[in-house]
Motif scaffolding. Structure first.
Motif, PDB file in Angstrom:
ATOM      1  N   ALA A   1       0.604  -1.215   0.043  1.00 52.45           N
ATOM      2  CA  ALA A   1       0.030   0.086  -0.190  1.00 52.45           C
ATOM      3  C   ALA A   1       0.941   1.221   0.030  1.00 52.45           C
TER       4      ALA A   1
ATOM      5  N   TYR B   1      -4.961   6.340  -1.781  1.00 50.52           N
ATOM      6  CA  TYR B   1      -4.138   5.217  -1.467  1.00 50.52           C
ATOM      7  C   TYR B   1      -4.216   4.162  -2.613  1.00 50.52           C
TER       8      TYR B   1
ATOM      9  N   TYR C   1      -3.575   0.272  -3.094  1.00 50.27           N
ATOM     10  CA  TYR C   1      -3.086  -0.940  -2.406  1.00 50.27           C
ATOM     11  C   TYR C   1      -3.263  -2.242  -3.379  1.00 50.27           C
TER      12      TYR C   1
ATOM     13  N   CYS D   1      -8.295   3.763  -2.971  1.00 50.16           N
ATOM     14  CA  CYS D   1      -9.052   4.252  -2.212  1.00 50.16           C
ATOM     15  C   CYS D   1      -8.788   5.886  -2.065  1.00 50.16           C
TER      16      CYS D   1
ATOM     17  N   ASN E   1     -13.564   3.564  -3.025  1.00 50.34           N
ATOM     18  CA  ASN E   1     -12.672   2.648  -3.179  1.00 50.34           C
ATOM     19  C   ASN E   1     -13.021   1.988  -4.624  1.00 50.34           C
TER      20      ASN E   1
ATOM     21  N   ALA F   1      -4.770   6.317   9.620  1.00 51.67           N
ATOM     22  CA  ALA F   1      -5.386   5.287   8.259  1.00 51.67           C
ATOM     23  C   ALA F   1      -4.524   4.291   8.141  1.00 51.67           C
TER      24      ALA F   1
ATOM     25  N   PHE G   1      -3.721   0.540   5.659  1.00 55.29           N
ATOM     26  CA  PHE G   1      -3.976  -0.561   4.605  1.00 55.29           C
ATOM     27  C   PHE G   1      -2.895  -1.614   4.801  1.00 55.29           C
TER      28      PHE G   1
ATOM     29  N   PRO H   1      -8.748  -2.404   4.882  1.00 57.02           N
ATOM     30  CA  PRO H   1      -8.608  -0.949   5.180  1.00 57.02           C
ATOM     31  C   PRO H   1      -8.953  -0.448   6.373  1.00 57.02           C
TER      32      PRO H   1
ATOM     33  N   ILE I   1     -10.185   3.215   7.740  1.00 55.62           N
ATOM     34  CA  ILE I   1     -10.295   4.700   7.562  1.00 55.62           C
ATOM     35  C   ILE I   1     -10.896   5.322   8.754  1.00 55.62           C
TER      36      ILE I   1
END
Length: 250
Positions: free
Chosen positions: A38, A68, A70, A79, A107, A142, A144, A155, A157
């Motif tokens: 990630a 993000y 990943y 994301c 996402n 946050a 991941f 994930p 968040i």
């Protein structure tokens, strides 16, 4: 056919069988231990990935805050965290100079050059709750990561708000995605003891222990950073798997 030839052929068959089993095991092992990664994309990478025309097509209506990327054994994902950026407060410090009334996380899964939405998060300020002024994603918390080593990233968040007394009046929310399920922890700060309360989805306590501990560590860090005041004894309450706890005694 002499005995030596029979033995040779039997040995060859056995070797092939063992090789087949080994290949099967390695393939399964690789799938289970696929490298999960990630990263936060740079502004340049975000612009290349999501030009304006595509953002409109994908329903990205707010300015992008962070993205993000990943990758796990299920594929490649992005994301996208967006915030409405409604008011610029020149009198505020650099941290609070922008007020967002709404946030949205979307996402996407990337397949064959196409982005397909897999889930989203929406929330907004609630002015009737201690005069909430802004809501934003807290990327410091946050994460991941593949917490249970199954080759899939889970994930986490985190976002929050501030009100008339900054963090002391704000809300904090954790959203955890695990096996297609959205699991939340919702917390309300408060200046007075009886205003503080925390609600935990029952499913949280069924998550892998490593994932649960990661969330609790983030809660601890929020307290140290003066960004959250969880009800007294919250650690013991979570050890007892309580779904709601406050300082009112309920």
């Amino acid at each position: 056919m002499n005995l030596e030839i029979i033995r040779s052929r039997a040995s060859a068959v056995l070797s092939s069988f063992i090789l087949l089993i080994a290949l099967s095991y390695c393939t399964k092992s690789f799938a289970q231990n696929a490298v999960s990664t990630a990263e936060l994309l740079t502004d340049k990478q975000v612009s290349a990935l999501l030009p304006d025309a595509l953002r409109t097509k994908l329903g990205i209506n707010f300015p992008i805050f962070k993205v993000y990327k990943y990758v796990d054994k299920a594929g490649q994902y992005y994301c996208v965290l967006t915030e409405s950026q409604d008011v610029i407060n020149k009198e505020k410090d650099a941290f609070n100079k922008m007020s967002n009334y709404k946030i949205k996380a979307i996402n996407f899964k990337s397949e064959n050059g196409t982005l397909t939405k897999t889930w989203e998060i929406n929330d907004n300020t609630q002015p009737n709750m201690h005069g909430e002024e802004s809501i934003w994603f807290w990327i410091k918390y946050a994460q991941f990561s593949d917490f249970d080593n199954d080759g899939l990233i889970e994930p986490i968040i985190v976002y929050g708000t501030h009100g008339l007394n900054n963090y002391d009046d704000g809300r904090v929310k954790f959203i955890i995605y695990y096996n297609g399920q959205k699991i939340a922890i919702r917390h309300q700060n408060g200046v007075l003891d009886d205003e503080r309360e925390t609600a935990v989805d029952k499913a949280f306590y069924s998550l892998p222990m490593k994932l649960q501990e990661a969330v609790k560590e983030k809660m601890d860090l929020m307290v140290k950073n003066n960004q959250a005041i969880f009800p007294f004894g919250w650690q013991k309450a979570m050890q007892k798997k309580k779904v709601f706890f406050s300082e009112r005694g309920d």
